[in-house]
Design an enzyme around this catalytic site. Structure first.
Site, PDB file in Angstrom:
ATOM      1  N   CYS A 165       1.067  -0.481  -0.303  1.00  0.00           N
ATOM      2  CA  CYS A 165       0.099   0.297   0.141  1.00  0.00           C
ATOM      3  C   CYS A 165       0.901   1.742   0.145  1.00  0.00           C
ATOM      4  O   CYS A 165       0.466   2.355  -0.691  1.00  0.00           O
ATOM      5  CB  CYS A 165      -0.810   0.296   1.179  1.00  0.00           C
ATOM      6  SG  CYS A 165      -1.830  -0.934   1.306  1.00  0.00           S
ATOM      7  N   ASN A 169     -10.262  -1.122  -2.239  1.00  0.00           N
ATOM      8  CA  ASN A 169      -8.067  -0.976  -1.769  1.00  0.00           C
ATOM      9  C   ASN A 169      -7.474  -1.135  -3.308  1.00  0.00           C
ATOM     10  O   ASN A 169      -7.977  -2.607  -3.274  1.00  0.00           O
ATOM     11  CB  ASN A 169      -8.528  -1.326  -0.355  1.00  0.00           C
ATOM     12  CG  ASN A 169      -6.851  -1.475  -0.127  1.00  0.00           C
ATOM     13  OD1 ASN A 169      -6.060  -0.450  -1.450  1.00  0.00           O
ATOM     14  ND2 ASN A 169      -6.068  -2.079   0.584  1.00  0.00           N
ATOM     15  N   HIS A 188      -4.058   6.931   1.563  1.00  0.00           N
ATOM     16  CA  HIS A 188      -4.465   6.028   0.967  1.00  0.00           C
ATOM     17  C   HIS A 188      -5.604   5.878   0.925  1.00  0.00           C
ATOM     18  O   HIS A 188      -6.369   5.327   2.439  1.00  0.00           O
ATOM     19  CB  HIS A 188      -3.403   4.979   1.247  1.00  0.00           C
ATOM     20  CG  HIS A 188      -3.615   3.622   1.530  1.00  0.00           C
ATOM     21  ND1 HIS A 188      -3.857   3.052  -0.089  1.00  0.00           N
ATOM     22  CD2 HIS A 188      -3.813   2.111   1.701  1.00  0.00           C
ATOM     23  CE1 HIS A 188      -3.834   1.882  -0.223  1.00  0.00           C
ATOM     24  NE2 HIS A 188      -4.340   1.417   1.273  1.00  0.00           N
TER      25      HIS A 188
HETATM   26  O1  UT7 Z   1      -4.775  -1.347   2.663  1.00  0.00           O
HETATM   27  C1  UT7 Z   1      -3.941  -2.560   3.349  1.00  0.00           C
HETATM   28  C2  UT7 Z   1      -3.937  -1.835   4.709  1.00  0.00           C
HETATM   29  N1  UT7 Z   1      -5.513  -3.011   5.121  1.00  0.00           N
HETATM   30  C3  UT7 Z   1      -6.400  -1.936   6.363  1.00  0.00           C
HETATM   31  O2  UT7 Z   1      -5.869  -0.783   7.090  1.00  0.00           O
HETATM   32  C4  UT7 Z   1      -7.164  -3.052   6.382  1.00  0.00           C
HETATM   33  C5  UT7 Z   1      -7.792  -2.470   8.602  1.00  0.00           C
HETATM   34  N2  UT7 Z   1      -8.092  -3.300   8.941  1.00  0.00           N
HETATM   35  C6  UT7 Z   1     -10.130  -3.311   9.184  1.00  0.00           C
HETATM   36  O3  UT7 Z   1     -10.093  -2.186   8.007  1.00  0.00           O
HETATM   37  C7  UT7 Z   1     -10.908  -4.001   9.462  1.00  0.00           C
HETATM   38  O4  UT7 Z   1     -10.249  -4.614  10.627  1.00  0.00           O
HETATM   39  C8  UT7 Z   1     -11.536  -4.677   8.393  1.00  0.00           C
HETATM   40  C9  UT7 Z   1     -12.866  -3.499   7.968  1.00  0.00           C
HETATM   41  C10 UT7 Z   1     -11.676  -5.941   7.496  1.00  0.00           C
HETATM   42  C11 UT7 Z   1     -13.064  -5.621   9.227  1.00  0.00           C
HETATM   43  O5  UT7 Z   1     -13.319  -4.670  10.254  1.00  0.00           O
HETATM   44  P1  UT7 Z   1     -13.007  -5.639  11.933  1.00  0.00           P
HETATM   45  O6  UT7 Z   1     -14.398  -4.635  12.994  1.00  0.00           O
HETATM   46  O7  UT7 Z   1     -11.507  -5.805  12.268  1.00  0.00           O
HETATM   47  O8  UT7 Z   1     -13.737  -6.633  11.646  1.00  0.00           O
HETATM   48  P2  UT7 Z   1     -12.905  -8.548  12.544  1.00  0.00           P
HETATM   49  O9  UT7 Z   1     -12.665  -9.328  11.180  1.00  0.00           O
HETATM   50  O10 UT7 Z   1     -12.575  -8.090  13.463  1.00  0.00           O
HETATM   51  O11 UT7 Z   1     -13.955  -9.579  11.446  1.00  0.00           O
HETATM   52  C12 UT7 Z   1     -15.866  -9.403  13.261  1.00  0.00           C
HETATM   53  C13 UT7 Z   1     -16.658 -10.257  13.021  1.00  0.00           C
HETATM   54  C14 UT7 Z   1     -15.714 -11.787  12.183  1.00  0.00           C
HETATM   55  O12 UT7 Z   1     -17.277 -12.421  12.890  1.00  0.00           O
HETATM   56  P3  UT7 Z   1     -16.959 -13.791  14.488  1.00  0.00           P
HETATM   57  O13 UT7 Z   1     -16.218 -14.035  14.210  1.00  0.00           O
HETATM   58  O14 UT7 Z   1     -17.112 -11.638  15.166  1.00  0.00           O
HETATM   59  O15 UT7 Z   1     -18.960 -14.057  13.989  1.00  0.00           O
HETATM   60  C15 UT7 Z   1     -15.403 -11.930  10.858  1.00  0.00           C
HETATM   61  O16 UT7 Z   1     -16.046 -13.655  10.105  1.00  0.00           O
HETATM   62  O17 UT7 Z   1     -16.977  -9.841  11.000  1.00  0.00           O
HETATM   63  C16 UT7 Z   1     -16.500 -10.310  10.255  1.00  0.00           C
HETATM   64  N3  UT7 Z   1     -16.279 -10.764   8.827  1.00  0.00           N
HETATM   65  C17 UT7 Z   1     -17.772 -10.374   8.225  1.00  0.00           C
HETATM   66  N4  UT7 Z   1     -18.791 -10.557   8.035  1.00  0.00           N
HETATM   67  C18 UT7 Z   1     -19.486  -9.796   7.084  1.00  0.00           C
HETATM   68  C19 UT7 Z   1     -14.897 -10.033   8.228  1.00  0.00           C
HETATM   69  N5  UT7 Z   1     -15.444  -9.718   7.162  1.00  0.00           N
HETATM   70  C20 UT7 Z   1     -16.550 -10.104   6.583  1.00  0.00           C
HETATM   71  C21 UT7 Z   1     -17.891  -9.754   6.152  1.00  0.00           C
HETATM   72  N6  UT7 Z   1     -19.129  -9.720   5.653  1.00  0.00           N
HETATM   73  N7  UT7 Z   1     -16.721  -8.890   4.727  1.00  0.00           N
END
Ligand code: UT7
Length: 343
Positions: free
Chosen positions: A121, A300, A270
């Site tokens: 990135c 992204n 970004h």
């Molecule tokens: O350019 C590279 C840099 N990348 C970034 O900057 C990304 C940084 N991180 C983020 O933006 C966030 O961590 C995300 C948006 C990717 C994820 O959000 P989060 O609130 O951190 O979610 P999580 O990964 O902790 O997941 C929470 C829940 C999980 O379910 P359980 O285990 O609690 O039942 C995931 O399985 O959300 C679930 N989940 C989804 N649900 C519906 C993860 N992705 C999805 C999805 N749709 N697409």
């Protein structure tokens, strides 16, 4: 010493618009538009069709940038290509782009040097710092700097991969970094990295320390398990560090240049997550109208986000000579960077 400035910008995104709802209907992913929009601000992304590689996507972006700069491919002295989704393991995408642009054709034949940047990135900003230093050295007058990605081919487009697959899209952006005696251009840059978190956002398709480097089945055919084939991301850790490092990089640049937020006309962050950017903006007291974004339309696009934004902003007449702009990125590595530009 000449100054280095951005003389042209261009971008290209594939035609296929994949909405959040398309992730459900086309790919059967258990997700919702509401979940993705609320967490990331992303509404849609573009996917390239099969047969189109990363260097292919870059060609029209570079052609637009050359046209806006008012130069031809014969004027290109160097290509810098930032991507985490290169056409092949090696050689880098830079040489494929060089050939596709006709730089090896009879009559053009300038055989410009090609450098590939692997900083995910932050790749565009690492490339910008490199291009700036090369131009300022007086060794080259016009550098094509590209950020391009074809993510769609390597996303786990299933519920198992939804945390990563719902974030990324394909696209290419390009700028021409040129020499000038005028008082303008890239004023300063800052680059950083923290290798302690190298595995937190990674795609370990192969492991060169292993013999063989990809596991073989009984027929001697290489086989990669999904855990290794697709990118892995510790989302919350990435989010936390992104906020801290982006703020830190911006503060360093402001201090170096004795600037405040009020001195800056436009910010290009970004596009990883609109919520990360809103958090950083709020922390620094940036008004909404100074923050350019397009993550809602493209997701992204990693190394391509900043050059696509610059090209769109220029196309919309939002970038005018004399404006001060600031750009910042954070991503896998962890790596980060920032730059201050007098347009
Ligand atoms: O350019 C590279 C840099 N990348 C970034 O900057 C990304 C940084 N991180 C983020 O933006 C966030 O961590 C995300 C948006 C990717 C994820 O959000 P989060 O609130 O951190 O979610 P999580 O990964 O902790 O997941 C929470 C829940 C999980 O379910 P359980 O285990 O609690 O039942 C995931 O399985 O959300 C679930 N989940 C989804 N649900 C519906 C993860 N992705 C999805 C999805 N749709 N697409």
């Amino acid at each position: 010493m000449p100054n280095a400035y951005i003389s042209g910008t261009g971008f290209h995104v594939p035609e296929d618009i994949v909405t959040n709802q398309d992730l459900v209907t086309r790919y059967g992913i258990d997700t919702t538009d509401e979940w993705i929009v609320k967490r990331t601000g992303i509404e849609a992304r573009r996917f390239a069709p099969e047969g189109v590689g990363t260097a292919d996507l870059a060609v029209p972006a570079v052609q637009m940038a050359l046209e806006r700069a008012g130069i031809s491919n014969a004027d290109i002295g160097m290509i810098i290509f930032a991507t985490l989704s290169p056409d092949h393991c090696f050689p880098g995408s830079g040489v494929y782009l060089q050939h596709k642009l006709g730089l090896t054709d009879e009559g053009v034949g300038n055989f410009a040097g090609c450098l590939d940047v692997r900083n995910q990135c932050s790749g565009f900003l690492y490339g910008l710092a490199t291009a700036t230093s090369m131009v300022q050295s007086g060794s080259v007058d016009n550098i094509v700097l590209v950020g391009a990605e074809v993510h769609s081919a390597a996303l786990d487009l299933s519920t198992r991969g939804r945390n990563v697959a719902s974030l990324f899209g394909d696209g290419a952006g390009a700028v021409i970094v040129s020499a000038t005696e005028e008082d303008r251009g890239i004023r300063s840059w800052h680059l950083g990295a923290d290798g302690r978190h190298a595995d937190a956002l990674s795609q370990k398709v192969f492991d060169i320390s292993k013999r063989p480097f990809i596991p073989l089945n009984e027929e001697g055919v290489g086989q990669v398990a999904p855990d290794y084939m697709f990118a892995h991301m510790a989302g919350r850790l990435v989010f936390k560090h992104a906020v801290e490092r982006m703020i830190g990089a911006l503060m360093k640049e402001f201090q170096k240049q004795s600037l405040t937020v009020d001195d800056v006309d436009l910010f290009f962050f970004h596009q990883a997550n609109l919520r990360i950017n809103q958090y950083v903006a709020k922390n620094l007291g940036l008004p909404d109208e100074k923050l350019f974004h397009n993550i809602e339309r493209y997701g992204n696009t990693t190394a391509a986000t900043i050059p696509i934004m610059l090209a769109e902003a220029q196309g919309q007449g939002r970038l005018e000579r004399g404006m001060k702009i600031v750009t910042v990125a954070f991503g896998s590595g962890f790596t980060w960077g920032a730059a201050i530009i007098d347009w």
